[in-house]
Design an enzyme around this catalytic site. Structure first.
Site, mmCIF file in Angstrom:
data_model
loop_
_atom_site.group_PDB
_atom_site.id
_atom_site.type_symbol
_atom_site.label_atom_id
_atom_site.label_comp_id
_atom_site.label_asym_id
_atom_site.label_seq_id
_atom_site.Cartn_x
_atom_site.Cartn_y
_atom_site.Cartn_z
ATOM 1 N N ASN A 489 44.372 -33.625 84.630
ATOM 2 C CA ASN A 489 44.263 -34.618 84.390
ATOM 3 C C ASN A 489 44.738 -35.746 84.361
ATOM 4 O O ASN A 489 44.608 -37.092 84.755
ATOM 5 C CB ASN A 489 43.804 -34.569 82.396
ATOM 6 C CG ASN A 489 42.690 -33.899 82.369
ATOM 7 O OD1 ASN A 489 41.161 -34.260 83.107
ATOM 8 N ND2 ASN A 489 42.401 -33.335 81.031
ATOM 9 N N THR A 568 53.155 -30.800 87.107
ATOM 10 C CA THR A 568 52.226 -29.444 86.730
ATOM 11 C C THR A 568 53.360 -29.451 85.466
ATOM 12 O O THR A 568 54.255 -29.182 85.121
ATOM 13 C CB THR A 568 52.940 -28.408 87.621
ATOM 14 O OG1 THR A 568 54.692 -28.159 87.968
ATOM 15 C CG2 THR A 568 52.962 -29.007 89.417
ATOM 16 N N ASP A 691 57.294 -26.098 72.481
ATOM 17 C CA ASP A 691 57.536 -27.132 73.453
ATOM 18 C C ASP A 691 58.006 -28.422 73.088
ATOM 19 O O ASP A 691 59.551 -29.260 73.599
ATOM 20 C CB ASP A 691 56.449 -27.686 73.636
ATOM 21 C CG ASP A 691 55.961 -29.203 74.071
ATOM 22 O OD1 ASP A 691 55.914 -29.298 75.012
ATOM 23 O OD2 ASP A 691 55.541 -29.705 73.012
ATOM 24 N N LYS A 695 61.730 -30.408 74.242
ATOM 25 C CA LYS A 695 61.776 -31.729 74.489
ATOM 26 C C LYS A 695 63.333 -31.826 73.338
ATOM 27 O O LYS A 695 64.013 -32.665 73.628
ATOM 28 C CB LYS A 695 61.127 -32.168 73.200
ATOM 29 C CG LYS A 695 59.765 -32.323 74.702
ATOM 30 C CD LYS A 695 57.839 -32.362 73.776
ATOM 31 C CE LYS A 695 56.859 -32.595 74.293
ATOM 32 N NZ LYS A 695 55.308 -32.554 73.240
#
Length: 855
Positions: A489, A568, A691, A695
């Site tokens: 997307n 990716t 995740d 971060k």
């Protein structure tokens, strides 16, 4: 070798098995110049190049070792002087006899020195048996040379000059036989036939047939450059740069795919790099442009060398490479047939010591005869002039005398802008004129096939003028290739935005989309991919590839800079960053894996990128398009010190906890988010907190903290009983989450609070030792209970928020808030990084490093 597709052919080097050596039938010619063969150390480098780059049916062409031809010419001059002195001397005169004796002794000494130099190469490189054999042949040649030097010098002029190439080929072939592969040396005079030494026109049919007879199956041919025979059987030479010309002739005779000139420079530059420090390497040049560059004074290229690249026998096109034997890993310059990107290259060259000749004979039909006879630098029929070299003045005067016309000569120089059909571009012509405003040129002419604009100057071209014109003509010429990896997307949206960006942003003027990668297929095109049809072209033309094939292309890309945009989500592709940085390739990454890898791997990436002048931007790894990375970098560069970073870093978890009010079960809301595409296909990827943990690690490192993932406590919101299930099993049992989150919500609500998944990093003082307080870092990601008035409690669903506290922002923290997910904002963030990177590259000065240029 031009590589229009990522599907690269297998290369079989001479060190492999005989079956593999002979498997690939395409022939490549490798030519090694004198500087590349000057010493034993140089020859060992050449040997390794042959091992890595040649196969048995290739051809190696060699110049004489080092300055051997110069030494042979000096011997000829010494012998000529000696013979002239003997002819005129009175040997009964003691003084004159002594002079003759001195000259004779000096000649003997020079022969001995040359012999010693050759013997030293032989002894340093070959084993004892082979050294004895080659030394014996050398001594026989020296005996013949001595005879020639005392005999009819004019008769043996070319025989003497040919010895250097013969010795060089013989030595290299013996060394190859000893260490690498079967080889035989071939004297080019045994097959190469030219019309005469003046025009050097090749008889291709006879020469090709005779070369076939000389080559031996299963042996790597080492052929002498520079020498040939004329059609009467006389030995002759091919003149200046004759060995390069030999290489391209031989390539035409065997229909070779490529010729590589291994020399002491690593390519062709946009100007002579010895005098223009900002000259840039031209990675690809169309044949016609290269010929014009050679004609107009390029110090490496010569027009004669380029003539055989289009085979007169078959119209076969051979690509020419210029590479450095001193830095064989550096990609050189390729000359051949290319598309539009290569045709945009511009360069500037100059020639001094010229003459402009005005005559009535340079008007009308007689101008064509003059052009054919003298091949002038430039001409103009309307103004009746031609520009020639000073050496041509006498012959031109004689030619005009036979036409009974007068001529005037005036010393001039030229400076030229060279590029594909450059004379047809009005904007380039106007820019060239403006750059010459202080030089007051006598006239402006178009060059061969309109590939050059030539200004005739009344004074010698100064270094200052050359640098100024070069700057004005090539300041926007840097070509940047972009490879997009990841066509999901966000990748598709990035490509949709690209055409408008290229048209809108002047910094992207020379940016070219050259590669598209999915996880399995790739489309690579050196001549560029139409940005308006990129995805369609990918669907039609992409091929499967391996990482090895991808890296092979990237290591030979023909651009001033190459940027890989990594969109990716996978760790596997991030493992290629090390290879990218080692090759000086830049990376823009939305991929979080590399930036959150172990401290050891991360630091190695940082160090490798710095050592190879690679840039690594990853603003979209955290916060999509929000400028959190920029803010942290700016604060640190400005001297601030960050003490705390906190916030809501997950757009998915932001949406979930801003929306959840216990009116419906948590599992129902989760499945709704999955159906809307808000969560990952497996929602546990979001609920695990991994995740957010990555971060926070990325931001912590940007802020200067040395942390690993294990240093950040992570609360996994998925019960252990659900963690090992398949995705479908987890979704079927998601109702097990309901009671926990309902209880957490109701407990917080009772306190006029809410629940949010928060990342926090704080510097705290460890004052166990009161006399020496040390700053420690605490970092965690977890579900927190926050007052409804908290800045983290009142977000728009899917928003991210980042709070930074520092020495400058202690009482009133810096807050950055906005959409933290979405294809538009993430693709926009990637485009922001692209513009930022191109802005930095526009000011990048590539230091020109060369071993030297053959005089």
């Amino acid at each position: 070798m031009t590589q229009e597709s990522i599907v690269l052919e297998n290369e079989f080097a001479v060190g492999n098995t005989t079956e593999n050596k002979l498997a690939k039938q395409a022939i490549h010619v490798h030519k090694f110049g004198g500087s590349s063969l000057a010493t034993a150390e140089c020859i060992k480098r050449v040997l390794e190049i042959i091992r890595q780059h040649c196969q048995l049916n290739d051809i190696v062409v060699v110049s004489a070792n080092g300055k051997t031809t110069d030494a042979l010419f000096a011997l000829y001059t010494q012998a000529e002087t000696l013979q002239a002195e003997k002819l005129n001397a009175d040997l009964s005169n003691e003084s004159e006899a002594a002079q003759i004796a001195t000259l004779s002794a000096e000649l003997v000494q020079s022969v001995a020195l040359l012999t010693q130099q050759q013997e030293q190469l032989i002894s340093e490189l070959l084993n004892e048996n082979n050294a004895n054999t080659i030394s014996h042949l050398l001594r026989k040649d020296i005996e013949i040379l001595t005879t020639w030097l005392s005999g009819d010098l004019a008769l043996h002029h070319n025989d003497i000059l040919a010895l250097g190439e013969v010795w060089s080929a013989r030595l290299l072939s013996a060394l190859l036989n000893e260490q690498i592969c079967p080889s035989n040396s071939i004297d080019a005079r045994e097959f190469l036939v030219i019309e005469n030494e003046q025009n050097c026109l090749v008889d291709y049919a006879i020469s090709a047939a005779q070369l076939r007879q000389q080559r031996q199956f299963g042996k790597l041919a080492v052929i002498t450059g520079y020498i040939a025979k004329d059609n009467r059987g006389h030995n002759c030479t091919l003149g200046r740069n004759g060995s390069d010309y030999s290489a391209t002739i031989i390539a035409a005779l065997v229909a070779a795919r490529t010729v590589t000139l291994w020399t002491d420079v690593n390519g062709i530059y946009s100007a002579d790099p010895r005098v223009v420090p900002n000259a840039r390497k031209l990675h690809r040049l169309p044949n016609g442009v290269a010929k014009e560059l050679g004609r107009l004074g390029n110090p490496v290229l010569h027009a004669k060398t380029l003539l055989p690249l289009v085979n007169p026998l078959s119209e076969h096109h051979t690509h020419l490479h210029v590479a450095s034997s001193f830095d064989p890993q550096v990609v050189g310059t390729e000359i051949g047939k290319f598309g539009q990107i290569a045709k945009q290259e511009l360069s500037v060259t100059y020639l001094n010591d010229l003459l402009i000749a005005h005559s009535e004979s340079f008007i009308g039909e007689s101008l064509l005869a003059a052009k054919a006879e003298f091949a002038p630098i430039c001409l103009d029929e309307e103004q009746g002039y031609i520009v020639i070299t000073q050496a041509q003045q006498k012959s031109l005067s004689q030619w005009l005398a036979s036409h009974d016309t007068e001529v005037t000569f005036k010393p001039v120089s030229i400076i030229a802008t060279v590029g594909h059909r450059v004379a047809e571009h009005g904007d380039i012509r106007a820019r060239f004129k403006r750059s010459l405003k202080t030089a007051q040129p006598l006239c402006l002419a178009n060059g061969e096939n309109n590939h050059s604009l030539i200004a005739v100057l009344p004074e010698p071209c100064s270094i200052e003028l050359l640098n100024n014109v070069h700057h004005d003509m090539t300041k926007d010429a840097r070509h940047i290739g972009v490879v997009v990896a990841g066509l999901g997307n966000i990748g598709q949206r990035f490509l949709e935005l690209l055409p408008a960006q290229l048209n809108r942003i002047s910094l992207l003027e020379n940016v070219h989309l050259v590669g598209l990668l999915s996880s399995k297929k790739a489309l690579i095109n050196n001549d560029g991919i139409d940005v308006n049809q990129a995805l369609t072209m990918f669907e039609q033309s992409a091929h499967e590839y391996t990482n090895e094939q991808l890296l092979a292309w990237l290591s030979n890309h023909p651009y001033d800079e190459l940027i890989v945009v990594d969109i990716t989500p996978c760790e596997q592709f991030s493992l290629l960053y090390q290879d990218f940085f080692e090759q000086g390739i830049h990376v823009i990454g939305a991929n979080k894996w590399a930036a959150s890898s172990s401290s050891e791997k991360y630091q190695k990436l940082i160090d490798t990128a710095a050592a190879n002048h690679s840039m690594w931007l990853g603003n979209t790894t955290v916060g999509a398009g929000l400028p959190i990375n920029y803010a942290i970098k700016d604060l640190r560069q400005s001297g601030d010190e960050i003490t705390e970073i906190s916030g809501i870093f997950s757009g998915t978890l932001s949406w979930i906890f801003q929306t959840y009010d216990a009116s419906v079960p948590f599992s129902t809301l989760l499945l709704d988010a999955l159906a809307q595409g808000i969560t990952e296909p497996d929602p546990r990827e979001d609920l695990s907190g991994r995740d957010v943990q990555r971060k926070l690690l990325i931001l912590a490192r940007k802020a200067g903290f040395e942390l690993d993932l294990s240093d950040i406590t992570c609360q996994n919101l998925v019960p252990e009983s659900l963690q090992g299930l398949s995705t479908q099993e987890f979704l079927a049992q998601a109702s097990q989450l309901d009671s926990y989150f309902k209880e957490a919500f109701e407990s917080a609500n009772a306190k006029a609070s809410c629940i949010r998944y928060v990342a926090r990093l704080q510097c705290v003082e460890d004052d166990n030792n009161a006399t020496n307080a040390v700053a420690k870092v605490k970092a965690k990601v977890s579900l927190e209970v926050l007052p409804r008035s908290d800045a983290f409690a009142t977000l728009t669903p899917c928003d991210n928020i980042f709070k930074i506290e520092s020495r400058w922002y202690q009482d009133n923290a810096l807050i950055i808030r906005g959409p933290g997910a979405g294809r538009d904002v993430t693709a926009g963030g990637l485009h922001s990084d692209l513009v930022n990177m191109c802005q930095q590259l526009a000011h990048k000065q590539n230091k020109v490093t060369i071993k030297g240029i053959n005089e």
